[in-house]
Design a protein around this motif. Structure first.
Motif, PDB file in Angstrom:
ATOM      1  N   THR A  93     -26.642  -0.777   4.776  1.00 18.14           N
ATOM      2  CA  THR A  93     -27.824  -1.626   4.696  1.00 18.14           C
ATOM      3  C   THR A  93     -28.970  -0.787   4.139  1.00 18.14           C
ATOM      4  O   THR A  93     -29.224   0.316   4.620  1.00 18.14           O
ATOM      5  N   TRP A  94     -29.634  -1.322   3.138  1.00 19.31           N
ATOM      6  CA  TRP A  94     -30.798  -0.610   2.592  1.00 19.31           C
ATOM      7  C   TRP A  94     -31.845  -0.453   3.691  1.00 19.31           C
ATOM      8  O   TRP A  94     -32.176  -1.415   4.380  1.00 19.31           O
ATOM      9  N   SER A  95     -32.390   0.728   3.843  1.00 14.74           N
ATOM     10  CA  SER A  95     -33.562   0.836   4.697  1.00 14.74           C
ATOM     11  C   SER A  95     -34.748   0.326   3.888  1.00 14.74           C
ATOM     12  O   SER A  95     -34.764   0.399   2.657  1.00 14.74           O
ATOM     13  N   ALA A  96     -35.705  -0.229   4.594  1.00 16.58           N
ATOM     14  CA  ALA A  96     -36.795  -0.958   3.936  1.00 16.58           C
ATOM     15  C   ALA A  96     -37.426  -0.144   2.809  1.00 16.58           C
ATOM     16  O   ALA A  96     -37.674  -0.659   1.720  1.00 16.58           O
ATOM     17  N   ALA A  97     -37.645   1.129   3.042  1.00 16.00           N
ATOM     18  CA  ALA A  97     -38.364   1.941   2.062  1.00 16.00           C
ATOM     19  C   ALA A  97     -37.539   2.169   0.790  1.00 16.00           C
ATOM     20  O   ALA A  97     -38.090   2.420  -0.276  1.00 16.00           O
ATOM     21  N   GLN A  98     -36.211   2.112   0.923  1.00 13.29           N
ATOM     22  CA  GLN A  98     -35.396   2.468  -0.240  1.00 13.29           C
ATOM     23  C   GLN A  98     -34.881   1.279  -1.034  1.00 13.29           C
ATOM     24  O   GLN A  98     -34.334   1.441  -2.114  1.00 13.29           O
ATOM     25  N   LYS A  99     -35.039   0.094  -0.497  1.00 14.15           N
ATOM     26  CA  LYS A  99     -34.471  -1.074  -1.162  1.00 14.15           C
ATOM     27  C   LYS A  99     -35.062  -1.239  -2.561  1.00 14.15           C
ATOM     28  O   LYS A  99     -36.279  -1.319  -2.737  1.00 14.15           O
ATOM     29  N   PRO A 100     -34.206  -1.260  -3.593  1.00 16.06           N
ATOM     30  CA  PRO A 100     -34.741  -1.324  -4.956  1.00 16.06           C
ATOM     31  C   PRO A 100     -35.189  -2.729  -5.334  1.00 16.06           C
ATOM     32  O   PRO A 100     -34.771  -3.716  -4.730  1.00 16.06           O
ATOM     33  N   GLU A 101     -36.007  -2.754  -6.351  1.00 17.58           N
ATOM     34  CA  GLU A 101     -36.567  -3.987  -6.899  1.00 17.58           C
ATOM     35  C   GLU A 101     -35.535  -5.062  -7.194  1.00 17.58           C
ATOM     36  O   GLU A 101     -35.729  -6.229  -6.885  1.00 17.58           O
TER      37      GLU A 101
END
Lengths: 572, 712
Positions: free
Chosen positions: A383-391
């Motif tokens: 699961t992407w962590s919020a800070a790393q989730k790409p555009e």
């Protein structure tokens, strides 16, 4: 050129050899264009960057007519079988224009759930004249996706033969199933749309061809193609001496070693490849359904004696592949199969071994090779962590498979290439793409020094990769095709085996099992080197010096293994 | 005498061709001298003296000189470039040596690959790291870089390629290394990947940067010598260099980015096609050039050849995709297939007739050349079918041996297939035409274009003979065969516009664009583009700045190129940009997804000057169509398939044809370099410029289709 003596029966057909050549070339150009549409419009790196897909045209009886020259061995000889089974579920007379059938059943199609097959009938003047089929690895279809699955039910969603499109109207139910069961639904749906676009393109071009040549159907064309290719393959086999030829390789297996034993029987104009004596199926995801065992076993035969005979139903007819039911190469449903190439990618090696006793008299040595490091890799899910989730990502999850290839085995005429995809053909995905699609940082991707299997023709170097996990929430890291960490790629004719592979985390081996890794952890991966061909002491000393100059082997190894002294300061 | 003179010169492997036009009088001059490989500037000057002398002018009168060179291409093919070193991100020097790990021939396990242009021994790496979003993860280690530069110096490297991960997004580390090279190794040229090709996909970018570094010392030395030699003769005006796109650039830019010249050879032919299209007001042309070994085709719309952004060089197998070194640089989108006059015909092990891609080359050549060639070629088939005149090949300098052609076709094709020699030759002719048409058909389809709207321009030794048949298969209604195709192509050189290409990767969601960043990118491109055009002497009102971007549905892997509106971009620009994307996708792939998010990758700008106006000369006064008999040399029998059979066809001497002459097929029009074949059902006419125009039977012309569509 003894093949040309058959010209007597050629006039029995209405198709002259010139028209036949023109139409056949056109069919291949149609499947090429269809594949190009799939690649250009797909969403999974496995299709677009790694080419894990194939298109085919089949006649109205489901016989394979044309595949591209670059089609992967794994997809050769499978699509006609899949087509036949789909048509048993949906007889041709029940189909209408614009229908598309599909399945991802591993026993019907390509051996694991990730490979989806779509089949579109092509109608002309009110009746079916041909089929276009596509198969592609559409990435994540749910499931654990690791070697640890104990049965097929743990591996994701299975779609039995179904109508994906009804008379041009997408069957939204099936799309919903896929969407609901994938970690990366947009990607999977995008890939299915790409496959449908490829099928539409093939149909359009096929109909243009019929119109242009004023053909009502291609029945005569297919009969002629099947007959000619079958004749050529039988002729090629007949030139080999009758007999039984044997081969054996050992894979690491999980958890116990797996033995692949083969007997290749050549009798007149037929070949039987029998895996009798091969290890039994296991409750881990390395079993390979017979459909794929069949395809992967054809490749070494075609390399050795049939490289210029197109893959058709006819040309494959004289070759039979058997494996005992319940063996790892012919497991019973519902064996777990997701990582089936782990073992079956080694199936070519004992077949080459068996054929090697026919070189150089009957088979040119450049058509026999020692075992390769083969396709290896790892997958990352989380699961992407919020800070790393790409555009670009609309969902919260990522699922990414990275393939990295070991060295090629030496052939009887050439050194193996470093890091080259065998026996299937999957390009790596650029690091700059991987880092955009998953929260990892590559630390290195380098050739592994001294990893070549020594030989008169040495194997190619393998590669070493390290990467750091960036995701705050960690991720599941799982080896893909984990093998050759204990049993190296086998050599031929007195060569040495290739260097071993390795999977690990933070400096320690993790073997072939999946592990959860956290932010900051460092993952290690090493793809094996290729096996050597022939006695290393017979290697041209200048070739050894050149390898030292390029830093592929060390001076110590040159001395110790090849008996070539590297005293002078080798000039750059 | 004084006045202006426009000059083009093309240095090939054997000959240096020079051609000039006096824009006031319209007079043209050509010269052919031997290339001087040790110092090509010597041959170039000799050619320039030749043409200036014959015009009574001097090098100082040259107002505009365009130079095409194969030096960059040959340096790579013959491995004669610089000893170059590579600096990569720590851990990734092997990216160049590992490549994409994919085979180009599934069934040939002994297939080989080209060696990278930089040896592994000269591949170095430095501690530093950028992230995918351009932020600095690890700063550049300056001391380690200095150490590596010392090793590079000690190794005697002559040029340096720098290619760091994600440098397309943030180039500061590459630029810092560039400054260190200037300080530590003054005079050693270097290529930064962020300058050469700031696009993602590290292997392709590194391969391109390596090729640039490998060829840079050679090309910059050469262009400096050439410029110096011209200036010494008083030629102070601008020298331009031909690019792979068919544009021209200054020697300074060419010296910095030699990879942009790699495919400039074929570009000249495409330009000539564009030039002809403008002059004849044919907006849509297919350039078709068939020589001895290959056939090439390119699409030219409104005078501008269609472009693409990637190709391969130094292929191990000429027609095998993936067997070469990948280069990312703007280039004319050309297809090349193994079909030429020398292509060999044989019967495959499946009992099928196949033609090419193997070629008899120049030596021994076709069987009918009588140079020891025993196997049949396309030329041998053309001869047997009566299309070629055995006594007038190469203008009569060479006699073709019909008996030898027949023997070769009988033994290799007719015998094994149980056909008559005529049917076998007809088969060879059909198959080679079909394979060319098939390649062109896919090329059109993949670029979303309809061949029926196109006219064909045929050139090359075998082009005019096969053009009508290929056009027929593609449903192209009109074929134009220019006069003196070779020379014509050279003059196309003079019509090349100055052109500068810019690209930068900036991955964004189209519905969430960073408008400031985007406007900054285009402001930068446009300022540099204008200043470069200005530097090339082009006034501002003639600058053309064309924007485009590579986009895809978010999450896809491949992009399509879409026009981008000009001016300052704002959120109001979004709907139009999105519309342009979905529309282009629909046209290309037959479906689109208007609700799916779109992602942008590479932002591009092409800055061009005007195409120099050069009128096609009128060659003669108009004659009556019926007077064509005066150009008739005789007749001969030619074969046109089982239905038409052998027909007596008229043979014309092209040099006796006058504007206005016209006749029905079947006919052959002979000139020194080639023979134009006019099949039955087709006709030809000669226009005021001396072009032979074929109207292909059964099909409507491109102009008619366009007219009908306009009416609808």
């Amino acid at each position: 050129m003894t093949y040309l003596t058959q010209s007597t029966d050629r006039r029995s057909t209405t198709l002259d050899p010139i028209t036949l050549e023109i139409l056949w070339a056109r069919l291949i150009s149609i499947v090429e264009e269809s594949e190009s549409v799939i690649v250009r419009t797909s969403f999974s790196p496995s299709i677009a960057e790694s080419d894990d897909h194939s298109s085919a045209l089949l006649d109205r009886n489901g016989r394979l007519l044309a595949q591209t020259l670059s089609a992967m061995p794994a997809f050769i000889g499978i699509l006609d079988n899949t087509t036949r089974i789909l048509l048993e579920h949906y007889p041709p007379e029940t189909l209408e224009p614009g229908d598309v059938l599909c399945t991802n059943d591993p026993w019907i199609c390509c051996g694991h759930l990730n490979d989806l097959n779509v089949l579109r009938p092509i109608f002309h003047k009110g009746r079916i004249v041909a089929f276009t089929a596509n198969t592609a690895d559409i990435g994540d279809i749910g499931g654990v996706g690791t070697i640890d699955a104990r049965d097929l039910y743990e591996e994701g969603i299975r779609i039995l033969p179904s109508k994906l499109v009804r008379a041009g109207e997408p069957n939204e139910d099936i799309f919903k199933f896929f969407k609901a069961n994938s970690r990366v639904p947009d990607q999977v749906i995008g890939d299915i749309n790409a496959m449908l676009a490829g099928a539409e393109m093939a149909e359009k071009r096929f109909l243009e061809m019929l119109e242009e040549y004023e053909l009502d159907d291609i029945d005569d064309l297919s009969d002629e193609i099947q007959a000619r290719t079958e004749r050529a393959m039988r002729e090629a086999i007949r030139r080999l001496p009758d007999g039984d030829y044997f081969g054996h390789v050992r894979s690491d297996g999980y958890p116990d070693p797996i033995d692949l034993r083969v007997k290749v029987t050549i009798a007149d104009d037929e070949i039987v490849i029998d895996f009798e004596g091969t290890s039994s199926q296991v409750p881990y995801a390395v079993n390979c359904p017979l459909s794929l065992t069949y395809a992967e076993s054809l490749w070494p035969i075609r390399v050795a004696i049939g490289a210029d005979i197109p893959a058709t139903n006819g040309s494959l007819k004289p070759i039979t592949v058997k494996a005992p039911e319940g063996s790892i190469l012919n497991p019973r449903f519902p064996a777990p199969v997701q990582q089936r190439t782990t073992i079956v990618h080694n199936a070519q090696a004992p077949i080459f071994q068996a054929l090697s006793s026919l070189a150089p008299e009957y088979i040119h040595p450049s058509r026999i090779q020692a075992n390769s490091g083969c396709i290896k890799g790892f997958s990352m899910k989380g699961t992407w962590s919020a800070a790393q989730k790409p555009e670009w990502s609309s969902g919260d999850r990522f699922a990414f498979g990275y393939l990295a290839n070991g060295g090629q085995g030496g052939t009887g005429a050439t050194d193996g290439q470093a890091c080259m995809s065998y026996p299937d053909n999957c390009a790596n995905v650029p690091i700059e793409v991987v880092e955009a699609r998953s929260p990892v940082l590559f630390l290195r991707k380098e050739l592994t020094i001294d990893s070549e299997g020594a030989g008169e023709f040495r194997g190619g170097a393998g590669q070493s990769i390290d990467l750091r996990i960036l995701n705050d929430d960690g991720l599941r890291y799982s080896p893909v095709c984990g093998d050759k960490t204990i049993n190296p790629p086998a050599p031929l004719f007195g060569g040495e085996p290739g260097g071993l592979g390795f999977f690990g985390v933070n400096g320690e081996s993790t073997g072939l099992r999946p592990v959860w890794v956290n932010r900051g952890d460092i993952v290690h991966f090493r793809a094996p080197g290729g096996g050597g061909y022939g006695d290393p002491s017979k290697r041209d000393p200048e070739a050894v010096r050149s390898d030292v100059r390029r830093g592929l082997i060390s001076a110590e190894r040159a001395r110790g293994v090849y008996h070539v002294d590297i005293d002078e300061d080798i000039p750059v | 005498m004084s006045g202006r003179l426009e000059v083009g010169f093309d240095i090939g492997g054997t000959f240096t061709d020079t051609f000039a036009i006096d824009p006031e009088s319209g007079e043209r001059f050509v010269s052919k001298v031997l290339t001087t490989p040790e110092n090509p500037a010597v041959g170039a000057l000799k050619g320039l003296f030749d043409v200036t002398r014959s015009t009574g002018k001097t090098v100082a009168d040259i107002s505009h000189a365009v130079h095409g060179t194969t030096i960059v291409t040959n340096a790579i093919l013959q491995r004669q470039g610089a000893k170059a070193a590579l600096i990569a991100t720590a851990g990734f020097r092997d990216v160049l040596h590992i490549g994409r790990e994919i085979r180009y021939d599934i069934y040939n396990i002994a297939a080989t690959f080209p060696e990278p242009l930089i040896s592994r021994a000269l591949s170095f790496d430095v501690p530093e790291r950028m992230l995918v979003d351009g932020t600095i993860h690890q700063p550049l280690d300056i001391d380690a870089t200095r150490d590596i530069l010392a090793q590079i110096r000690a190794a005697g490297a002559e040029s340096i390629a720098v290619c760091l991960l994600h440098a397309y997004r943030n180039p500061v580390h590459e630029q810092a290394i560039g400054r260190l090279i200037e300080a530590e190794l003054p005079g050693i040229p270097y290529s930064l990947s962020s300058d050469v090709v700031p696009e993602f996909r590290e292997y392709e970018r590194m391969s391109t940067t390596a090729a640039n570094a490998y060829t840079q010392p050679l090309i910059s030395r050469y262009l400096a010598e050439l410029t110096g030699a011209l200036q010494a003769e008083g030629g102070e005006r601008q020298l331009f260099v031909m690019l792979s796109t068919g544009g021209i650039t200054t020697p300074e830019i060419a010296s910095r980015f030699p990879v942009r010249l790699l495919e400039s050879g074929p570009a000249a032919g495409a330009l000539a096609t564009g030039y002809l299209g403008r002059a004849l007001e044919e907006p849509h042309l297919l350039g078709f050039d068939m020589g001895g070994t290959t056939a090439k085709a390119c699409i030219v719309d409104r005078g501008i050849p269609v472009r693409t952004s990637a190709f391969e060089t130094a292929r191990e197998e000429r027609f095998m995709k993936g067997s070469g070194l990948p280069i990312r640089a703007p280039v004319i989108d050309l297809i090349e297939i193994g079909a030429g006059g020398g292509s060999l015909a044989h019967v495959s092990r499946l009992g099928l007739l196949q033609v090419g891609p193997e070629s008899a080359e120049a030596d021994p050549g076709p069987a009918s050349y009588g140079n020891g060639g025993l196997h049949p070629t396309v030329t041998d088939a053309d001869l047997l079918l009566g299309y070629l005149n055995p006594g007038f090949f190469a203008g009569g300098q060479m006699r073709l041996d019909t008996a030898a052609a027949q023997r070769a076709i009988e033994s290799d094709v007719a015998g094994p297939l149980g056909l008559s020699p005529t049917d076998a030759a007809w088969g060879i002719y059909r198959i080679v035409n079909e394979s060319m048409a098939s390649a062109a058909r896919v090329h059109f389809a993949e670029r979303s274009r309809d061949p029926r709207r196109y006219a064909m321009v045929a050139s090359g030794g075998a082009g005019p003979l096969h053009a009508a048949a290929v056009a027929q298969r593609l449903r192209i209604g009109r074929v134009i065969v220019p006069q003196q195709a070779g020379v014509f192509s050279s003059f196309g050189f003079l019509t090349a516009p100055a052109a500068f290409d810019f690209v930068r990767t900036a991955i964004m969601r189209l519905d969430r664009l960073n408008w400031d960043e985007l406007n900054a990118i285009y402001a930068g491109f446009e300022a540099t583009g204008r200043s470069m055009l200005g530097g090339a002497g082009i006034p501002e009102h003639q600058h053309r700045l064309v924007r485009s971007a590579d986009m895809r549905y978010a999450g896809q892997m491949f992009e399509i190129n879409v026009p981008v509106p000009g001016g300052v971009l704002t959120p109001d620009s979004y709907p139009e940009m999105a519309r342009l994307y979905h529309q282009a996708y629909q046209v290309r792939y037959g479906r689109s997804f208007p609700d799916a998010p779109v992602e942008t990758l590479n932002w591009r700008l092409v800055a061009t000057g005007p195409e120099p106006e050069i009128a096609l000369p009128y060659v003669s006064e108009l004659a009556e169509p019926g007077q064509v008999a005066s150009a008739r040399k005789g007749t001969r029998a030619a074969y046109f398939g089982d239905q038409a059979g052998w027909l007596e066809m008229a043979v014309y001497d092209r040099y006796q044809l006058r504007a206005g002459h016209a006749a029905e097929g079947p006919a052959a029009i002979e000139e020194r370099e080639s023979t134009i074949l006019v099949p039955p059902d087709s006709s030809f006419s000669v226009d005021r410029h001396g072009n032979v125009i074929l109207a292909i039977g059964q099909f409507e012309t491109a102009k008619n289709i366009a007219r009908q569509e306009a009416l609808r």
